[in-house]
Design a protein around this motif. Sequence first.
Motif, PDB file in Angstrom:
ATOM      1  N   SER A  16       0.834  -1.203   0.000  1.00  0.00           N
ATOM      2  CA  SER A  16       0.000   0.000   0.000  1.00  0.00           C
ATOM      3  C   SER A  16       0.868   1.251   0.000  1.00  0.00           C
ATOM      4  O   SER A  16       1.692   1.441   0.906  1.00  0.00           O
ATOM      5  CB  SER A  16      -0.908   0.006   1.235  1.00  0.00           C
ATOM      6  OG  SER A  16      -1.572   1.253   1.353  1.00  0.00           O
ATOM      7  N   ASP A  17       0.662   2.106  -0.983  1.00  0.00           N
ATOM      8  CA  ASP A  17       1.378   3.382  -1.005  1.00  0.00           C
ATOM      9  C   ASP A  17       0.928   4.298   0.124  1.00  0.00           C
ATOM     10  O   ASP A  17       1.681   5.184   0.553  1.00  0.00           O
ATOM     11  CB  ASP A  17       1.149   4.086  -2.350  1.00  0.00           C
ATOM     12  CG  ASP A  17       1.863   3.378  -3.496  1.00  0.00           C
ATOM     13  OD1 ASP A  17       3.027   2.981  -3.301  1.00  0.00           O
ATOM     14  OD2 ASP A  17       1.263   3.230  -4.576  1.00  0.00           O
ATOM     15  N   VAL A  96       3.489  -9.968  -6.251  1.00  0.00           N
ATOM     16  CA  VAL A  96       3.233  -8.519  -6.270  1.00  0.00           C
ATOM     17  C   VAL A  96       4.542  -7.819  -6.652  1.00  0.00           C
ATOM     18  O   VAL A  96       5.256  -7.297  -5.786  1.00  0.00           O
ATOM     19  CB  VAL A  96       2.739  -8.017  -4.893  1.00  0.00           C
ATOM     20  CG1 VAL A  96       2.241  -6.573  -4.985  1.00  0.00           C
ATOM     21  CG2 VAL A  96       1.653  -8.921  -4.330  1.00  0.00           C
ATOM     22  N   PRO A  97       4.898  -7.810  -7.929  1.00  0.00           N
ATOM     23  CA  PRO A  97       6.202  -7.275  -8.347  1.00  0.00           C
ATOM     24  C   PRO A  97       6.423  -5.825  -7.924  1.00  0.00           C
ATOM     25  O   PRO A  97       7.558  -5.431  -7.640  1.00  0.00           O
ATOM     26  CB  PRO A  97       6.158  -7.403  -9.881  1.00  0.00           C
ATOM     27  CG  PRO A  97       5.155  -8.479 -10.151  1.00  0.00           C
ATOM     28  CD  PRO A  97       4.126  -8.352  -9.069  1.00  0.00           C
ATOM     29  N   GLU A  98       5.350  -5.034  -7.865  1.00  0.00           N
ATOM     30  CA  GLU A  98       5.513  -3.623  -7.503  1.00  0.00           C
ATOM     31  C   GLU A  98       5.854  -3.438  -6.017  1.00  0.00           C
ATOM     32  O   GLU A  98       6.249  -2.339  -5.591  1.00  0.00           O
ATOM     33  CB  GLU A  98       4.256  -2.835  -7.840  1.00  0.00           C
ATOM     34  CG  GLU A  98       2.991  -3.258  -7.126  1.00  0.00           C
ATOM     35  CD  GLU A  98       2.214  -4.354  -7.855  1.00  0.00           C
ATOM     36  OE1 GLU A  98       0.996  -4.475  -7.597  1.00  0.00           O
ATOM     37  OE2 GLU A  98       2.826  -5.085  -8.659  1.00  0.00           O
ATOM     38  N   ALA A  99       5.716  -4.489  -5.222  1.00  0.00           N
ATOM     39  CA  ALA A  99       6.013  -4.377  -3.789  1.00  0.00           C
ATOM     40  C   ALA A  99       7.480  -4.036  -3.551  1.00  0.00           C
ATOM     41  O   ALA A  99       7.802  -3.261  -2.646  1.00  0.00           O
ATOM     42  CB  ALA A  99       5.646  -5.670  -3.071  1.00  0.00           C
ATOM     43  N   ALA A 104      11.476  -0.205  -1.291  1.00  0.00           N
ATOM     44  CA  ALA A 104      12.678   0.602  -1.522  1.00  0.00           C
ATOM     45  C   ALA A 104      12.407   2.093  -1.371  1.00  0.00           C
ATOM     46  O   ALA A 104      13.297   2.854  -0.964  1.00  0.00           O
ATOM     47  CB  ALA A 104      13.244   0.302  -2.911  1.00  0.00           C
ATOM     48  N   ARG A 105      11.185   2.526  -1.695  1.00  0.00           N
ATOM     49  CA  ARG A 105      10.853   3.953  -1.628  1.00  0.00           C
ATOM     50  C   ARG A 105      10.566   4.424  -0.204  1.00  0.00           C
ATOM     51  O   ARG A 105      10.519   5.627   0.047  1.00  0.00           O
ATOM     52  CB  ARG A 105       9.621   4.265  -2.494  1.00  0.00           C
ATOM     53  CG  ARG A 105       9.867   4.244  -3.982  1.00  0.00           C
ATOM     54  CD  ARG A 105       8.750   4.979  -4.723  1.00  0.00           C
ATOM     55  NE  ARG A 105       7.427   4.468  -4.430  1.00  0.00           N
ATOM     56  CZ  ARG A 105       6.824   3.496  -5.107  1.00  0.00           C
ATOM     57  NH1 ARG A 105       7.439   2.914  -6.122  1.00  0.00           N
ATOM     58  NH2 ARG A 105       5.608   3.098  -4.780  1.00  0.00           N
ATOM     59  N   PHE A 106      10.369   3.492   0.710  1.00  0.00           N
ATOM     60  CA  PHE A 106      10.043   3.901   2.075  1.00  0.00           C
ATOM     61  C   PHE A 106      11.285   4.522   2.721  1.00  0.00           C
ATOM     62  O   PHE A 106      12.267   3.832   2.994  1.00  0.00           O
ATOM     63  CB  PHE A 106       9.551   2.720   2.897  1.00  0.00           C
ATOM     64  CG  PHE A 106       9.016   3.109   4.238  1.00  0.00           C
ATOM     65  CD1 PHE A 106       7.806   3.756   4.356  1.00  0.00           C
ATOM     66  CD2 PHE A 106       9.743   2.843   5.401  1.00  0.00           C
ATOM     67  CE1 PHE A 106       7.305   4.135   5.598  1.00  0.00           C
ATOM     68  CE2 PHE A 106       9.254   3.206   6.645  1.00  0.00           C
ATOM     69  CZ  PHE A 106       8.037   3.854   6.735  1.00  0.00           C
ATOM     70  N   ALA A 107      11.247   5.799   2.971  1.00  0.00           N
ATOM     71  CA  ALA A 107      12.429   6.540   3.442  1.00  0.00           C
ATOM     72  C   ALA A 107      12.175   7.170   4.803  1.00  0.00           C
ATOM     73  O   ALA A 107      12.426   8.358   5.009  1.00  0.00           O
ATOM     74  CB  ALA A 107      12.816   7.597   2.420  1.00  0.00           C
TER      75      ALA A 107
END
Length: 209
Positions: A16-17, A96-99, A104-107
Amino acid sequence: VVMVGHSFGGQSLGLSDALHAVDAAVMVGVQFGYRGHWPAPARVGLGAYWGAVFPAAIALYGYVPGWAGLREDLPGGVAREWSRWCLQPGYLLDDVPEARARYARFARPVLFYSFTDDTYAPLPAVKSFLSVLTGAAVTHRRMRPEDLGGLSVGHFGFFRPEHADTLWAELRDWLDDTLAGRAPGVGPTQPRLAVTDADLAADLGFGRD
């Protein structure tokens, strides 16, 4: 806003974004559950559990009853997905390839707890999950019962009140520092490199049984 994720709760960060809106995250016993991350004897049993027990229970009942090992009933669709994840090396990343990109984007700052007596989250499974948090500032607290006065933690014990003066207090201090913009006083645990006689005996005896 702080995210607290236990086990799958932490894994959900890649699904979840919306979770990226938090200011910090605390993760407890989070892992990737591919059976290959467990030692050999357990790996075989888990393969049978996910590959045979779950499908048989779903075929008979339409779901997995709690008495089959999970203590709570599990819907059939959820059970199929979960067993598939646990039998494939990429775990949920294969479905879920986009996971991977989300992880990685969680900063944000992350306080991450794992425990040596947690059989649901052995160290290789923990490391597999941590390897995808490439953008986060992670403080990993790998702890033994001896670090907590001999009290067992396992997979669920973190949330029991006997840890209020240790784990909970440490967590509170980390949150106070992190959310105030201060360098946290709580740091990662250091690896213990000392080898004991028991360690040597276990290594020499490995594979002889």
